[in-house]
Design an enzyme around this catalytic site. Structure first.
Site, short mmCIF file in Angstrom:
data_model
loop_
_atom_site.label_atom_id
_atom_site.label_comp_id
_atom_site.label_asym_id
_atom_site.label_seq_id
_atom_site.Cartn_x
_atom_site.Cartn_y
_atom_site.Cartn_z
NE ARG A 103 -18.26 5.57 -17.55
CZ ARG A 103 -17.20 6.20 -18.01
NH1 ARG A 103 -16.00 5.94 -17.52
NH2 ARG A 103 -17.31 7.06 -18.99
CE LYS A 138 -0.15 2.97 3.26
NZ LYS A 138 0.63 4.20 3.49
CE LYS A 170 4.09 -1.06 8.27
NZ LYS A 170 3.22 -0.44 7.24
CD GLU A 200 7.15 0.94 10.08
OE1 GLU A 200 6.80 1.59 11.08
OE2 GLU A 200 6.35 0.53 9.21
CG ASP A 221 7.68 4.64 8.16
OD1 ASP A 221 7.29 4.76 6.99
OD2 ASP A 221 6.98 4.91 9.14
#
Length: 286
Positions: A103, A138, A170, A200, A221
């Site tokens: 597994r 992410k 950002k 950004e 973005d």
């Protein structure tokens, strides 16, 4: 293509932790009860779906951490396309070790192969355009280097590995700094001579303001396709252009056609479905 570019010290902790999580306090009760200790077997890792293989070194490590005598012969290396029923690798050795590690080996192999497969689908969708498909931060905590490797196995490229790779300004950074100009100026003062700066922007007006300060890259973005096309024309090669925001297989080709350099896709690592791969006993008794 394999994980030999990553030192074993980087991949072993993840595999060891997964095995320990599965073995718990008493080990594999089922296998230890049923399978004789000295029983040997030959199994195959076989594809049950069409896709791209990634993560074979982790599967092999899972088996060998349980029993160093297990051997694996690879038929379809990482980065290879496989179809249902195709043998990816043959595994020979202790039957107990194979069943105990099964597994964990498959969890890594199926997960990374799923990321590679999803990436390959995006890369194929933009073929003919200059845009490269890149991943994001992410990622699953603790598995970033492995998941980003899987993106490369699928033909994609990597964005930042961490916060220390580059400066990416950002929207929240801009809001706290009081605007694009002070944010970029502070970043440039702070950055070393080898550190690139990306900013950004959400609108063409923000892009115009950013370009006056000559960043190395601009992250466009959630812009419309028309705005992306205009943005590329405004940049005119003065910075790397990166499109980002809810990009799917249905939209990526149109976005690539705008002329952007990079298309960043978060779901490649946080939401790609696994590639179904099984550990089979070809000659198991009925």
């Amino acid at each position: 293509m394999n994980l030999s570019s990553l030192p074993a010290i980087m991949i072993e902790p993840a595999v060891r932790a997964a095995l320990l999580e599965d073995l718990g306090r008493a080990g594999d009760l089922t296998t230890d009860a049923i399978v004789p200790k000295d029983h040997r077997a030959t199994t195959v890792l076989a594809a049950r779906q069409t896709g791209i293989v990634a993560g074979l070194d982790l599967a092999m490590l899972a088996f060998r951490l349980v029993d160093p005598g297990v051997e694996m012969t690879v038929e379809r290396a990482d980065g290879s396309k496989v179809v249902p029923g195709e043998i990816i690798a043959t595994v020979t050795g202790s039957a107990r070790a194979m069943l105990t590690a099964e597994r964990t080996a498959l969890n890594f192999l199926c997960h990374l192969s799923g990321i590679a497969t999803a990436t390959a689908s995006m890369v194929a969708a933009v073929r003919g355009h200059s845009a490269r498909i890149v991943c994001t931060r992410k990622t699953t905590p603790g598995l970033r280097a492995l998941e980003k490797y899987a993106v490369r196995a699928g033909g994609g490229s990597n964005h930042r590995f961490g916060l220390d790779d580059a400066i990416l300004i950002k929207d929240n950074h801009i809001a706290i700094a009081g605007g694009i100009r002070p944010a970029i100026e502070r970043a440039r003062t702070y950055a070393g001579h080898l550190v690139k700066i990306e900013v950004e922007v959400d609108t063409l007006a923000q892009l115009e303001a950013a370009l006056r300060l000559a960043p190395d890259a601009v992250l466009l973005d959630n812009m419309t396709v028309d705005d992306l096309r205009q943005a590329v024309a405004m940049v005119a090669g003065r910075a790397i252009t990166e499109a980002s925001g809810r990009i799917t297989l249905d939209t990526v080709a149109e976005i690539a056609a705008t002329g952007v350099d990079l298309i960043s896709v978060g779901w490649l690592t946080h939401s790609a479905p696994i590639l179904d791969i099984g550990l089979d006993y070809p000659h198991a008794p009925g």
